[in-house]
Design a protein around this motif. Structure first.
Motif, PDB file in Angstrom:
ATOM      1  N   PRO A  82       0.649  -1.136  -0.085  1.00 40.32           N
ATOM      2  CA  PRO A  82       0.013  -0.074  -0.120  1.00 40.32           C
ATOM      3  C   PRO A  82       0.920   1.383  -0.011  1.00 40.32           C
ATOM      4  O   PRO A  82       2.125   1.130   0.080  1.00 40.32           O
ATOM      5  N   ILE A  83       0.204   2.238  -0.112  1.00 38.72           N
ATOM      6  CA  ILE A  83       0.970   3.781  -0.295  1.00 38.72           C
ATOM      7  C   ILE A  83       1.788   3.878   1.176  1.00 38.72           C
ATOM      8  O   ILE A  83       2.572   4.745   0.830  1.00 38.72           O
ATOM      9  N   THR A  84       1.375   3.118   2.115  1.00 34.17           N
ATOM     10  CA  THR A  84       1.977   3.281   3.425  1.00 34.17           C
ATOM     11  C   THR A  84       3.421   3.001   3.431  1.00 34.17           C
ATOM     12  O   THR A  84       4.173   3.686   4.093  1.00 34.17           O
ATOM     13  N   GLY A  85       3.603   2.060   2.870  1.00 39.83           N
ATOM     14  CA  GLY A  85       5.018   1.729   2.491  1.00 39.83           C
ATOM     15  C   GLY A  85       6.142   2.605   1.827  1.00 39.83           C
ATOM     16  O   GLY A  85       7.080   2.555   1.898  1.00 39.83           O
ATOM     17  N   PHE A  86       5.329   3.229   0.800  1.00 38.46           N
ATOM     18  CA  PHE A  86       6.100   4.090   0.007  1.00 38.46           C
ATOM     19  C   PHE A  86       6.449   5.398   0.748  1.00 38.46           C
ATOM     20  O   PHE A  86       7.522   5.899   0.700  1.00 38.46           O
ATOM     21  N   ALA A  87       5.540   5.610   1.751  1.00 39.84           N
ATOM     22  CA  ALA A  87       5.664   7.242   2.557  1.00 39.84           C
ATOM     23  C   ALA A  87       6.739   6.577   3.488  1.00 39.84           C
ATOM     24  O   ALA A  87       7.673   7.437   3.876  1.00 39.84           O
ATOM     25  N   ASN A  88       6.828   5.355   4.002  1.00 38.01           N
ATOM     26  CA  ASN A  88       7.970   5.078   5.139  1.00 38.01           C
ATOM     27  C   ASN A  88       9.230   4.855   4.278  1.00 38.01           C
ATOM     28  O   ASN A  88      10.187   5.401   4.755  1.00 38.01           O
ATOM     29  N   ALA A  89       9.171   4.673   2.989  1.00 35.55           N
ATOM     30  CA  ALA A  89      10.442   4.365   2.130  1.00 35.55           C
ATOM     31  C   ALA A  89      11.184   5.937   1.927  1.00 35.55           C
ATOM     32  O   ALA A  89      12.214   6.093   1.690  1.00 35.55           O
ATOM     33  N   VAL A  90      10.368   6.842   2.012  1.00 34.12           N
ATOM     34  CA  VAL A  90      10.522   8.385   1.474  1.00 34.12           C
ATOM     35  C   VAL A  90      11.118   8.959   3.101  1.00 34.12           C
ATOM     36  O   VAL A  90      12.201   9.560   3.134  1.00 34.12           O
ATOM     37  N   VAL A  91      10.375   8.693   4.254  1.00 36.49           N
ATOM     38  CA  VAL A  91      10.814   9.165   5.329  1.00 36.49           C
ATOM     39  C   VAL A  91      11.996   8.731   6.103  1.00 36.49           C
ATOM     40  O   VAL A  91      12.788   9.223   6.804  1.00 36.49           O
ATOM     41  N   LYS A  94      19.379  12.710   0.966  1.00 37.54           N
ATOM     42  CA  LYS A  94      19.322  11.381   1.188  1.00 37.54           C
ATOM     43  C   LYS A  94      17.848  10.918   1.194  1.00 37.54           C
ATOM     44  O   LYS A  94      17.436   9.753   1.183  1.00 37.54           O
ATOM     45  N   ILE A  95      16.978  11.879   1.262  1.00 34.64           N
ATOM     46  CA  ILE A  95      15.369  11.468   1.284  1.00 34.64           C
ATOM     47  C   ILE A  95      14.735  10.685   0.313  1.00 34.64           C
ATOM     48  O   ILE A  95      14.095   9.838   0.547  1.00 34.64           O
ATOM     49  N   PHE A  96      15.175  10.647  -0.972  1.00 33.82           N
ATOM     50  CA  PHE A  96      14.822   9.961  -1.895  1.00 33.82           C
ATOM     51  C   PHE A  96      15.773   8.606  -2.259  1.00 33.82           C
ATOM     52  O   PHE A  96      15.637   8.089  -3.494  1.00 33.82           O
ATOM     53  N   THR A  97      16.681   8.272  -1.367  1.00 38.50           N
ATOM     54  CA  THR A  97      17.647   7.288  -1.431  1.00 38.50           C
ATOM     55  C   THR A  97      16.830   6.135  -2.001  1.00 38.50           C
ATOM     56  O   THR A  97      17.107   5.235  -3.000  1.00 38.50           O
ATOM     57  N   ILE A  98      16.045   5.772  -1.225  1.00 41.74           N
ATOM     58  CA  ILE A  98      15.068   4.451  -1.495  1.00 41.74           C
ATOM     59  C   ILE A  98      14.117   4.358  -2.545  1.00 41.74           C
ATOM     60  O   ILE A  98      13.733   3.723  -3.221  1.00 41.74           O
TER      61      ILE A  98
END
Length: 143
Positions: free
Chosen positions: A89-98, A116-120
């Motif tokens: 879900p979109i929550t995983g993407f939010a976690n990957a950014v944060v 580094k914020i967009f590393t993942i």
């Protein structure tokens, strides 16, 4: 140590597969996240928001919750239990950014968080945009 001995040694030391349990945990945690999304949708509609606004409010709410839980260190514990149940879900993407931003905040706003914020999530964004553009060109050519 020859190959057979090493193979036996590695089999003894390797963790046993927890695939059925991992799949079950991913299923129910992902299901809870989606259920929360449905509850938010019904809640916003009950408050009188238009369908168009609800389509915007639900993802924003889920992203906010994921970012808040990431900042508090709770999301990582949930993700450790659920695996892909939180990634899809979109929550995983939010976690990957944060997460990278939280890890590098001590290095400062520019060289830490900004760099580094967009590393993942960077590759996901890049290939998402690229595949969308390719699909759009193919769609345009066919139609």
């Amino acid at each position: 140590m020859n190959k057979k001995e090493y193979s036996r040694y590695a089999e003894k030391r390797a963790k046993k597969s927890r695939l059925p349990l991992d799949c079950f945990n991913a299923f129910w945690v992902g299901g809870i996240i989606c259920t929360i999304g449905q509850i938010l949708k019904k809640f916003y509609l009950m408050l009188g928001a238009s369908e168009e606004n609800v389509k915007m409010l639900v993802p924003i709410s889920l992203i906010f919750a994921a970012v808040l839980l990431s900042g508090m260190g709770i999301f990582d514990k949930i993700a450790k239990l659920a695996g892909a149940g939180t990634l899809v879900p979109i929550t995983g993407f939010a976690n990957a950014v944060v997460s990278p931003a939280l890890d590098t905040k001590a290095e400062g706003w520019v060289l830490g968080v900004g760099a580094k914020i967009f590393t993942i999530s960077g590759p996901v964004i890049l290939y998402g945009i690229l595949s969308g553009a390719v699909y759009g060109i193919i769609y345009w050519m066919v139609h």
